[in-house]
Design a protein around this motif. Structure first.
Motif, mmCIF file in Angstrom:
data_model
loop_
_atom_site.group_PDB
_atom_site.id
_atom_site.type_symbol
_atom_site.label_atom_id
_atom_site.label_comp_id
_atom_site.label_asym_id
_atom_site.label_seq_id
_atom_site.Cartn_x
_atom_site.Cartn_y
_atom_site.Cartn_z
ATOM 1 N N ALA A 278 0.862 -1.236 -0.048
ATOM 2 C CA ALA A 278 -0.124 0.276 -0.178
ATOM 3 C C ALA A 278 0.626 1.351 0.086
ATOM 4 C CB ALA A 278 -0.833 0.046 1.274
ATOM 5 N N GLY A 279 2.174 1.062 0.066
ATOM 6 C CA GLY A 279 3.067 2.276 0.086
ATOM 7 C C GLY A 279 3.011 3.024 -1.143
ATOM 8 N N GLY A 280 4.018 4.049 -1.301
ATOM 9 C CA GLY A 280 4.308 4.827 -2.552
ATOM 10 C C GLY A 280 5.112 4.103 -3.530
ATOM 11 N N ASN A 281 5.822 3.559 -3.276
ATOM 12 C CA ASN A 281 7.113 3.038 -4.188
ATOM 13 C C ASN A 281 6.221 1.915 -5.051
ATOM 14 O OD1 ASN A 281 9.313 1.278 -5.000
ATOM 15 N ND2 ASN A 281 10.638 2.116 -3.668
ATOM 16 N N LEU A 282 6.117 2.336 -6.331
ATOM 17 C CA LEU A 282 5.647 1.315 -7.303
ATOM 18 C C LEU A 282 6.057 -0.037 -7.449
ATOM 19 C CD1 LEU A 282 3.629 0.826 -9.725
ATOM 20 C CD2 LEU A 282 5.285 1.879 -11.193
ATOM 21 N N TYR A 283 7.434 0.052 -7.482
ATOM 22 C CA TYR A 283 8.227 -1.373 -7.536
ATOM 23 C C TYR A 283 7.988 -2.296 -6.250
ATOM 24 C CZ TYR A 283 10.078 0.958 -11.707
ATOM 25 O OH TYR A 283 10.353 1.491 -12.822
ATOM 26 N N ASN A 284 8.165 -1.653 -5.154
ATOM 27 C CA ASN A 284 7.969 -2.313 -3.969
ATOM 28 C C ASN A 284 6.612 -2.635 -3.629
ATOM 29 O OD1 ASN A 284 10.705 -2.065 -3.232
ATOM 30 N ND2 ASN A 284 10.615 -1.165 -1.348
ATOM 31 N N SER A 285 5.677 -1.932 -3.937
ATOM 32 C CA SER A 285 4.181 -2.235 -3.963
ATOM 33 C C SER A 285 3.968 -3.372 -4.879
ATOM 34 C CB SER A 285 3.454 -1.009 -4.520
ATOM 35 O OG SER A 285 2.148 -1.477 -4.572
ATOM 36 N N PHE A 286 4.525 -3.472 -5.880
ATOM 37 C CA PHE A 286 4.391 -4.448 -7.041
ATOM 38 C C PHE A 286 5.015 -6.002 -6.374
ATOM 39 C CE2 PHE A 286 5.467 -7.346 -10.851
ATOM 40 C CZ PHE A 286 4.075 -7.529 -11.085
ATOM 41 N N ALA A 287 6.349 -6.065 -6.186
ATOM 42 C CA ALA A 287 7.055 -7.084 -5.545
ATOM 43 C C ALA A 287 6.235 -7.484 -4.339
ATOM 44 C CB ALA A 287 8.495 -6.400 -5.047
ATOM 45 N N ALA A 288 5.905 -6.584 -3.265
ATOM 46 C CA ALA A 288 4.997 -7.248 -2.099
ATOM 47 C C ALA A 288 3.952 -7.870 -2.560
ATOM 48 C CB ALA A 288 4.698 -6.041 -1.378
ATOM 49 N N SER A 289 3.209 -7.179 -3.438
ATOM 50 C CA SER A 289 2.010 -7.959 -4.140
ATOM 51 C C SER A 289 2.287 -9.587 -4.479
ATOM 52 C CB SER A 289 1.135 -7.186 -5.097
ATOM 53 O OG SER A 289 1.164 -5.819 -4.524
ATOM 54 N N VAL A 290 3.235 -9.634 -5.221
ATOM 55 C CA VAL A 290 3.463 -10.853 -5.759
ATOM 56 C C VAL A 290 3.800 -11.844 -4.577
ATOM 57 C CG1 VAL A 290 5.085 -12.084 -7.313
ATOM 58 C CG2 VAL A 290 4.054 -9.843 -8.031
ATOM 59 N N GLY A 304 -4.277 -8.347 -2.827
ATOM 60 C CA GLY A 304 -2.871 -8.579 -3.222
ATOM 61 C C GLY A 304 -2.936 -8.801 -4.734
ATOM 62 N N LEU A 305 -4.150 -9.512 -5.291
ATOM 63 C CA LEU A 305 -3.984 -10.100 -6.778
ATOM 64 C C LEU A 305 -4.556 -8.679 -7.544
ATOM 65 C CD1 LEU A 305 -6.225 -13.334 -6.176
ATOM 66 C CD2 LEU A 305 -3.845 -13.116 -6.975
ATOM 67 N N ARG A 306 -5.299 -7.841 -7.031
ATOM 68 C CA ARG A 306 -5.738 -6.740 -7.602
ATOM 69 C C ARG A 306 -4.658 -5.837 -7.617
ATOM 70 N NH1 ARG A 306 -8.684 -3.216 -4.631
ATOM 71 N NH2 ARG A 306 -9.283 -2.004 -6.691
ATOM 72 N N ARG A 307 -3.561 -5.543 -6.804
ATOM 73 C CA ARG A 307 -2.576 -4.816 -7.112
ATOM 74 C C ARG A 307 -1.453 -5.094 -7.994
ATOM 75 N NH1 ARG A 307 -1.959 0.160 -3.740
ATOM 76 N NH2 ARG A 307 -3.563 -0.069 -1.973
ATOM 77 N N VAL A 308 -1.309 -6.813 -8.062
ATOM 78 C CA VAL A 308 -0.635 -7.233 -9.169
ATOM 79 C C VAL A 308 -1.212 -6.973 -10.434
ATOM 80 C CG1 VAL A 308 0.241 -9.402 -10.218
ATOM 81 C CG2 VAL A 308 0.387 -9.190 -7.943
ATOM 82 N N GLY A 309 -2.355 -6.894 -10.696
ATOM 83 C CA GLY A 309 -3.291 -6.628 -12.007
ATOM 84 C C GLY A 309 -2.895 -5.026 -12.358
ATOM 85 N N ARG A 310 -2.937 -4.289 -11.227
ATOM 86 C CA ARG A 310 -2.683 -2.830 -11.255
ATOM 87 C C ARG A 310 -1.440 -2.254 -11.629
ATOM 88 N NH1 ARG A 310 -4.643 0.421 -6.118
ATOM 89 N NH2 ARG A 310 -6.461 -0.865 -6.602
ATOM 90 N N GLY A 311 -0.641 -3.180 -11.215
ATOM 91 C CA GLY A 311 1.019 -2.839 -11.577
ATOM 92 C C GLY A 311 1.081 -3.109 -13.129
ATOM 93 N N GLY A 312 0.415 -4.069 -13.694
ATOM 94 C CA GLY A 312 0.639 -4.522 -15.196
ATOM 95 C C GLY A 312 -0.058 -3.406 -16.018
ATOM 96 N N GLY A 313 -0.997 -2.446 -15.315
ATOM 97 C CA GLY A 313 -1.445 -1.373 -16.057
ATOM 98 C C GLY A 313 -0.790 -0.181 -15.939
ATOM 99 N N THR A 314 0.380 0.006 -15.437
ATOM 100 C CA THR A 314 1.174 1.137 -15.208
ATOM 101 C C THR A 314 2.045 1.074 -16.570
ATOM 102 O OG1 THR A 314 3.028 -0.322 -14.165
ATOM 103 C CG2 THR A 314 1.204 1.050 -12.885
ATOM 104 N N THR A 315 2.780 2.279 -16.846
ATOM 105 C CA THR A 315 3.261 2.537 -17.937
ATOM 106 C C THR A 315 4.727 1.451 -18.226
ATOM 107 O OG1 THR A 315 4.911 4.160 -16.623
ATOM 108 C CG2 THR A 315 2.931 4.972 -18.160
ATOM 109 N N VAL A 316 5.260 1.136 -16.921
ATOM 110 C CA VAL A 316 6.507 0.380 -17.008
ATOM 111 C C VAL A 316 6.055 -1.181 -17.581
ATOM 112 C CG1 VAL A 316 8.056 1.587 -15.551
ATOM 113 C CG2 VAL A 316 6.242 -0.002 -14.393
ATOM 114 N N GLY A 317 4.515 -1.588 -16.948
ATOM 115 C CA GLY A 317 3.993 -2.858 -17.224
ATOM 116 C C GLY A 317 4.544 -4.008 -16.391
ATOM 117 N N TYR A 318 4.133 -4.945 -16.752
ATOM 118 C CA TYR A 318 4.531 -6.274 -15.928
ATOM 119 C C TYR A 318 6.093 -6.548 -16.087
ATOM 120 C CZ TYR A 318 -0.343 -7.708 -15.187
ATOM 121 O OH TYR A 318 -1.644 -7.801 -14.886
ATOM 122 N N GLU A 319 6.484 -6.355 -17.485
ATOM 123 C CA GLU A 319 7.812 -6.411 -17.676
ATOM 124 C C GLU A 319 8.911 -5.719 -16.962
ATOM 125 O OE1 GLU A 319 11.010 -6.566 -21.459
ATOM 126 O OE2 GLU A 319 9.040 -5.793 -21.710
#
Length: 477
Positions: A278-290, A304-319
């Motif tokens: 739930a923090g402001g660091n995009l990368y840590n937020s995604f890594a913690a969700s996974v 947790g699952l919603r946050r993973v999917g939300r990360g995939g929709g960012t400009t950097v994407g899943y990759e």
């Protein structure tokens, strides 16, 4: 810095017959070990000699202690520690695709290797073929296929034993490796040792309790937010200088490792990961969700699952997000490993994995067959189910199944020249010819683009890095 043996190093270099263990180039091993921390070429050459399943992998268990000593030595510059650590990671993560989504059972692995060593090689190969054909899922299929490929070599059983011995040798040095999670010089800057050692520890779930405790201890923020006692303030100038480079934020790689080793019953770690999510660091937020998905599997909190999917929709994407927090092992990119690992949540991660699938099929040539098999398993069931051509011809596919089948139909012509890819299609009784396949699934094949008669001269792009460094950095970092 050596935690298990005081001031005694583990240098067996002079006492080992390297030429007996490494058929070609064994005489170079001592010299390469001396250079490995400071030289990219020495690292690459040593990897080529002893990686699994090269014939020289029999030397890998003997190399482990020396590599750990080099990585943890006070005289090794912090910026050079990543090299021996990266080689250790390659040694313990060989065939990383068969480690996800479920952990390898260490006791079963030991029993299997003992069986392979003590039986006739032909009998062992025959049994591996049977296990491969009967595999209940793609993870087991690839594990059996990889082991069968190793056993095709004359010394295959010895190589399987060396792989296990290497794992055990690294496992025995966990007390020393975890020291690299501490200190600003190990946690700050580029090629930080704390990142590489976290990747390595994530492949050692056999010592999960110790590793999880050390990671949460090294991360001041994770400690503070999971309600444990806050870390002590630095008391000496040296502590102030070393901690000055360390913000206390968990490294994304540490969150990957926690996902691999943390106990679902460890409420404190789950709370700490939830704060990171739930923090402001995009990368840590995604890594913690996974990480939460890996820890809790089918019991993962919905958020947790919603946050993973939300990360995939960012400009950097899943990759981009997986590249920041997951390792690049062998030919497998972080995103491919993450795609496989999300299967730990079963049907609850189904939509997430389907969302990732089409992009992977188009971009990951080295892993295209692997991803294709995982996608077909996701919508059609395991390959051992025994599909027939008639079933496909009469099937009324649902939307998700069509999504996978159409993504395969859109692959370029070069994909259909890949024998492993077409073999994967045949395993589900699907046509291995692009035209026939497209006709079956109701897709018009893409017309081949005509090459212009006179193309304007273009500046040649630099070649992508190959070999060890291409795998570690060129494809996914």
């Amino acid at each position: 810095m050596n935690a298990t043996s005081g001031n005694e190093p583990h240098d067996n270099t002079a006492d080992t017959d390297w030429t007996a263990l490494v058929p070609e180039g064994g005489e170079r091993v001592p010299e390469l070990l001396e250079q490995v921390a400071a030289s990219d070429s020495a690292l690459s050459d040593l990897h080529d000699l002893i990686h699994f399943p090269a014939p020289g992998h029999r030397a890998a268990p003997k190399v482990v202690d020396r590599l750990v000593d080099i990585a943890t030595a006070e005289e090794t510059p912090p910026t050079d520690r990543w090299r021996p650590l990266s080689l250790l990671l390659e040694l313990v993560s060989a065939h990383a695709e068969d480690r996800f989504p479920q952990h390898r059972d260490l006791d079963q692995w030991r029993d299997e290797v003992a069986w392979a060593v003590s039986n006739d090689a032909a009998k062992v190969r025959e049994q591996y073929r049977a296990w491969m054909e009967e595999a209940p899922d793609e993870q087991h299929f690839h594990r059996m296929r990889n082991r069968l490929a190793v056993m095709e070599a004359d010394d295959g059983a010895e190589l399987l034993q060396a792989e296990l011995d290497t794992y055990d040798a690294v496992l025995a040095r966990v007390p020393d490796l975890v020291t690299l999670l501490q200190g600003g010089t190990n946690r700050g800057g580029l090629d930080r040792a704390g990142e590489w050692v976290s990747y390595l520890l994530g492949f050692l779930p056999a010592d999960a309790e110790r590793i999880s405790s050390e990671i949460t201890g090294a991360s001041q923020v994770l400690l503070a937010k999971d309600l444990r006692s806050a870390p002590k303030a630095p008391t000496s100038m040296r502590e102030i200088m070393t901690q000055g480079m360390d913000s206390g934020e968990p490294l994304p790689a540490e969150l990957f490792a926690l996902g691999q080793v943390a106990d679902p019953q460890d409420v404190d770690t789950t709370i700490g990961l939830t704060h990171q999510m739930a923090g402001g660091n995009l990368y840590n937020s995604f890594a913690a969700s996974v990480a939460l998905v890996l820890i809790h599997g089918e019991n993962t909190p919905r958020e947790g699952l919603r946050r993973v999917g939300r990360g995939g929709g960012t400009t950097v994407g899943y990759e981009g997000l997986f590249n920041e927090s997951w390792p690049h092992c062998g030919q497998r990119s972080p995103q491919v490993l993450g795609f496989l690992a999300l299967g730990r949540a079963g049907d609850r991660a189904r939509r997430l994995r389907l969302d990732i699938l089409s992009g992977l099929l188009k971009s990951e040539e080295e892993s295209r067959a692997l991803v294709t098999g995982a996608g077909l398993e996701l919508v059609l069931g395991p390959r051992s189910k025994g599909y027939t051509v008639e079933e496909h011809a009469q099937a009324d596919y649902d939307e998700e199944t069509l999504k996978v089948l159409w993504a395969i139909a859109e692959l370029p012509a070069s994909a259909w020249e890949d024998e492993e890819f077409t073999e994967t299609l045949r395993a589900w009784a699907l046509p291995d010819n692009a035209e026939e396949y497209c006709a079956l699934v109701g897709v018009e094949p893409e017309p081949e683009a005509e090459e212009p008669q006179e193309a304007a001269p273009q500046q040649q792009a630099p070649e992508a890095p190959t070999g060890l460094f291409g795998r570690l950095f060129g494809g996914g970092r």
